[in-house]
Scaffold this motif. Structure first.
Motif, PDB file in Angstrom:
ATOM      1  N   SER A  67       0.834  -1.210   0.000  1.00 47.97           N
ATOM      2  CA  SER A  67       0.000   0.000   0.000  1.00 47.97           C
ATOM      3  C   SER A  67       0.861   1.249   0.000  1.00 47.97           C
ATOM      4  N   TRP A  68       1.888   1.267   0.819  1.00 50.79           N
ATOM      5  CA  TRP A  68       2.788   2.421   0.914  1.00 50.79           C
ATOM      6  C   TRP A  68       3.508   2.648  -0.413  1.00 50.79           C
ATOM      7  N   ARG A  71       1.121   4.183  -3.025  1.00 51.62           N
ATOM      8  CA  ARG A  71       0.824   5.595  -2.749  1.00 51.62           C
ATOM      9  C   ARG A  71       1.984   6.477  -3.159  1.00 51.62           C
ATOM     10  N   ASN A  72       3.199   6.042  -2.913  1.00 50.69           N
ATOM     11  CA  ASN A  72       4.385   6.846  -3.212  1.00 50.69           C
ATOM     12  C   ASN A  72       4.765   6.825  -4.688  1.00 50.69           C
ATOM     13  N   ARG A  74       2.476   7.175  -7.081  1.00 48.15           N
ATOM     14  CA  ARG A  74       1.542   8.061  -7.793  1.00 48.15           C
ATOM     15  C   ARG A  74       2.154   9.433  -7.953  1.00 48.15           C
TER      16      ARG A  74
END
Length: 75
Positions: A67-68, A71-72, A74
């Motif tokens: 997940s991390w 997100r990073n 994008r």
């Protein structure tokens, strides 16, 4: 690759590094930055004053890191 049985979801730091494909230092940085959360992703074990070895929740750390990373990435 590390294999866990359904009943064994808490693994050692060495096993967590192998599972995620990261170094101990990277795992430590993820923990200190709050990406991996105490109680959910890791816990201390043993009878020490919060200085015992860490155990890692295999499923949760994979989910948190995935997940991390997404997100990073994008823009």
């Amino acid at each position: 690759m590390t294999q866990t049985t359904p009943g064994r979801v808490w693994i050692t730091t060495a096993q967590a590094c192998e599972l995620l494909g990261v170094s101990r230092e990277s795992l430590r940085r993820l923990r200190l930055r709050g990406i991996l959360k105490p109680g959910r992703d890791f816990r201390r074990w043993g009878c020490t004053d919060s200085k015992g070895p860490l155990q890692w929740h295999a499923g949760n750390i994979e989910t948190a890191l995935t997940s991390w990373s997404r997100r990073n990435l994008r823009l």
